[in-house]
Scaffold this active site. Structure first.
Site, short mmCIF file in Angstrom:
data_model
loop_
_atom_site.label_atom_id
_atom_site.label_comp_id
_atom_site.label_asym_id
_atom_site.label_seq_id
_atom_site.Cartn_x
_atom_site.Cartn_y
_atom_site.Cartn_z
N PRO A 247 10.48 42.69 67.90
CA PRO A 247 10.12 43.64 66.83
C PRO A 247 10.74 45.02 66.97
O PRO A 247 10.05 46.02 67.19
CB PRO A 247 8.59 43.69 66.93
CG PRO A 247 8.31 43.44 68.38
CD PRO A 247 9.36 42.46 68.83
N CYS A 248 12.06 45.08 66.80
CA CYS A 248 12.73 46.38 66.86
C CYS A 248 12.29 47.28 65.72
O CYS A 248 12.49 48.50 65.78
CB CYS A 248 14.25 46.19 66.86
SG CYS A 248 14.89 45.15 65.54
N HIS A 249 11.65 46.73 64.69
CA HIS A 249 11.16 47.56 63.58
C HIS A 249 10.02 48.47 64.02
O HIS A 249 9.70 49.43 63.32
CB HIS A 249 10.72 46.68 62.41
CG HIS A 249 9.59 45.75 62.73
ND1 HIS A 249 9.78 44.51 63.30
CD2 HIS A 249 8.24 45.88 62.55
CE1 HIS A 249 8.61 43.91 63.45
NE2 HIS A 249 7.66 44.72 63.01
#
Length: 281
Positions: A247-249
């Site tokens: 989850p780089c978001h």
């Protein structure tokens, strides 16, 4: 139309609403104006958000403000050590997806995945269609649609040049239903990571960030013992090609701005807002 396709269609409307809000942030448009911009009545827009996120457009958009993001970053400072010291793939919330991972060996990477069979397919998600790819060991690629199928497949082939690729949309649909279950269930998915040792260290840290929580690039760099290298950490984040599951978001700028995202800043905001709504942000 299936429930998955309806959710993907709702996302398109949500993304357009987010884009309009961002473009007219200074005037702070009301619900009627936002609805008109996406060619819906206010009541219809309310229904779309209620079905997609479980909350009203007004409440959802509150989660997208810089003020809210800064509040979450301040809370993350105290939770950071606990979050990143937790066991990989062991979220505290009962219904969250459990993600585990393994890294490819240097020999496998050097061979450019020669001899590895990779299945792939496009399927709807609550955040638009996505291309997912997998080996016998786990998911190796996840890309939200930001180009046509041919371009997305070309990117996959460039990442795995010597692998044997086979399209299987039916299996892709089944996998997406496991990742995005229609009813809250505790599922699990295993990832196969292909990167440098440092990139994998960053990606493993990202997996430990729980839904509804955000960190700044600087906070993550400090947690990784690299307080002077947020840009280096940011480069590793940008290299991630397994969207959502890594989850780089959930990493944003220190001032509360959403920052860049491989699959579009509107989608990043939609992901963050949806997680905040689902996890009582």
């Amino acid at each position: 139309m299936s429930a998955d396709e309806t959710a993907a269609r709702h996302y398109t409307t949500v993304a357009r609403a987010i884009a309009f809000i961002r473009a007219h942030a200074r005037s702070q448009p009301g619900l009627d104006e936002v609805a008109a911009a996406v060619h819906l009545s206010a009541a219809h827009l309310q229904r779309v958000f209620a079905e997609w996120a479980g909350i009203s457009p007004k409440r959802f958009l509150q989660y997208l403000t810089k003020e809210y993001a800064r509040q979450q970053l301040a809370q993350s400072a105290s939770l950071l050590d606990i979050t990143l010291s937790a066991g990989l793939g062991s979220p505290s919330r009962l219904h969250d997806l459990m993600v585990s991972c393994e890294a490819m060996t240097p020999g496998e990477i050097k061979a450019a995945a020669r001899g590895i069979d990779i299945g792939h397919g496009v399927a709807p998600t609550p955040f638009g269609d996505a291309l997912v790819a997998w080996t016998a060991r786990g998911v190796c690629h996840f890309a939200f649609r930001s180009a046509d199928d041919a371009a997305m497949l070309a990117e996959l082939r460039s990442l795995w040049p010597a692998a044997t690729l086979a399209r299987d949309d039916r299996q892709a649909h089944a996998l997406m239903q496991q990742i995005f279950p229609r009813t809250p269930t505790r599922g699990s998915v295993h990832l196969v990571l292909r990167g440098t040792n440092f990139q994998i260290k960053v990606w493993e840290a990202l997996i430990r960030i729980e839904p509804g929580q955000v960190l700044s690039y600087a906070q993550l760099a400090r947690a990784l013992g690299m307080p002077r290298a947020p840009r280096t950490v940011g480069s590793a984040i940008a290299a991630n090609t397994i969207g959502y599951l890594i989850p780089c978001h959930r990493v944003i700028r220190a001032g509360g701005e959403v920052g860049d995202y491989r699959w579009g800043s509107e989608r990043k905001l939609a992901l963050l807002g949806h997680e905040a709504a689902q996890h009582g942000g």
